[in-house]
Design an enzyme around this catalytic site. Structure first.
Site, PDB file in Angstrom:
ATOM      1  N   THR A  61       0.789  -1.230   0.000  1.00  0.00           N
ATOM      2  CA  THR A  61       0.000   0.000   0.000  1.00  0.00           C
ATOM      3  C   THR A  61       0.822   1.282   0.000  1.00  0.00           C
ATOM      4  O   THR A  61       0.240   2.375   0.033  1.00  0.00           O
ATOM      5  CB  THR A  61      -0.932   0.022   1.229  1.00  0.00           C
ATOM      6  N   THR A 100      -9.107  -0.693  -4.326  1.00  0.00           N
ATOM      7  CA  THR A 100      -8.879   0.700  -3.979  1.00  0.00           C
ATOM      8  C   THR A 100      -9.497   1.665  -4.975  1.00  0.00           C
ATOM      9  O   THR A 100      -9.742   1.308  -6.146  1.00  0.00           O
ATOM     10  CB  THR A 100      -7.357   0.952  -3.911  1.00  0.00           C
ATOM     11  N   ASP A 101      -9.703   2.896  -4.538  1.00  0.00           N
ATOM     12  CA  ASP A 101     -10.154   3.971  -5.421  1.00  0.00           C
ATOM     13  C   ASP A 101      -9.097   4.322  -6.462  1.00  0.00           C
ATOM     14  O   ASP A 101      -9.397   4.972  -7.469  1.00  0.00           O
ATOM     15  CB  ASP A 101     -10.524   5.212  -4.600  1.00  0.00           C
ATOM     16  N   TYR A 124       0.801   1.521  -8.103  1.00  0.00           N
ATOM     17  CA  TYR A 124      -0.101   0.979  -7.077  1.00  0.00           C
ATOM     18  C   TYR A 124      -1.477   0.680  -7.669  1.00  0.00           C
ATOM     19  O   TYR A 124      -2.003  -0.430  -7.531  1.00  0.00           O
ATOM     20  CB  TYR A 124      -0.220   1.962  -5.913  1.00  0.00           C
TER      21      TYR A 124
END
Length: 302
Positions: A61, A100-101, A124
């Protein structure tokens, strides 16, 4: 029911472990006990545990570091979920996977629904999107939950960083032109256990607390709530700056609010407004900090 949490020492994994319903037997694992990049090890663990559901809370992350650590970021976020999905398929158990966004490019002006086209820009986001595709390629009916701006009283996150800096510095500068939805790990954990309880759910869902804000306004709210609880001694000036004034290795979405209406409807869970969730988290953090301080004082006295 038996659940296996992979990535149990992260802020979401820790929160999940501490909120397991009494009706569920749960095992929580993380490095070094389990490595998601090792397919054989994953198969062995799942074969031994024989869970009814796997909750994959593992992820790489560190958004900026991923730009330099490309191989590891992809290994954890893309083949890793595939290894877990294969093990889940072979054992016949359900899989709940998190994304995730950052799978969106941030050019929208209204909250992204789950079916919105993805177009990640950084390592990411690209690795997390590939992880989604890998899971969907292996399992016909997984649950994939995308979340945004996750924080908790554990680990490293924006709220804890702001609380520390507000005690260390005389002023702060925070980006004002990035907008999204904060998510307290505790409200997300409650949603996850609701998902586990509904074995007919499948597909991609979005989850964040209700409402949207900027990082700057989020920081202002953190300071106000921290002052009310006595976590910081005095207010300090917080100045809004643009993304251009705070360059980073990766491009962050300018707008990444998630449309969570389907999640709220299908789970039958009433959303919590993000400011209310933040207040609860800071109150819990303040109580925990006070207990640790009191215990340390008692230890010194003794």
């Amino acid at each position: 029911m038996k659940a296996l949490i992979i990535g149990g020492r992260g802020q979401l994994g820790t929160t999940l472990t501490q909120t397991v319903p009494e009706s569920i037997a749960c095992r929580s694992l993380d490095l070094p006990e389990i490595d998601v990049t090792d397919a054989r090890a994953i198969e062995a663990v799942v074969g031994d545990e024989k869970p009814d559901v796997i909750i994959n809370a593992s992820a790489y992350t560190d958004v900026d570091r991923a730009e330099k650590d490309v191989d590891l970021a992809f290994a954890v976020n893309a083949p890793g979920p595939r290894n877990i999905a294969l093990a889940a398929k072979h054992s016949g158990c359900r899989l709940v996977h998190f994304s995730t966004d950052y799978v969106f490019d941030g050019t929208a002006c209204t909250p992204y629904p789950p079916e919105a086209p993805s177009s990640p820009s950084g390592v990411y986001g690209k690795s997390k999107r590939q992880g989604e595709l890998n899971v969907l390629d292996v399992i016909e009916d997984p649950v994939i939950i995308r979340t945004s701006w996750l924080y908790s009283q554990y680990g490293n996150n924006f709220v804890l960083t702001m609380l520390r800096l507000m005690n260390e510095r005389e002023e702060l500068k925070v980006v004002v032109d990035q907008v999204g939805g904060p998510t307290w790990a505790s409200t997300l954990a409650a949603a996850i256990w609701a998902v586990v309880d509904k074995d007919d759910l499948k597909g991609i869902y979005h989850w964040s607390d209700a409402g949207v804000t900027s990082w700057y306004d989020f920081a202002i709210a953190i300071q106000e709530e921290a002052l009310a609880c006595g976590l910081i001694g005095k207010p300090i000036p917080i100045h809004p700056i643009t993304t251009a004034e705070y360059p980073t290795l990766t491009t962050r979405p300018a707008y990444s609010a998630l449309n969570c209406s389907a999640s709220w409807r299908d789970l039958g869970v009433k959303p919590v407004q993000w400011r209310v969730a933040l207040r609860h988290m800071i109150e819990i953090f303040e109580d925990r900090s006070s207990r640790i301080t009191n215990q340390a004082s008692m230890d010194i006295d003794q």
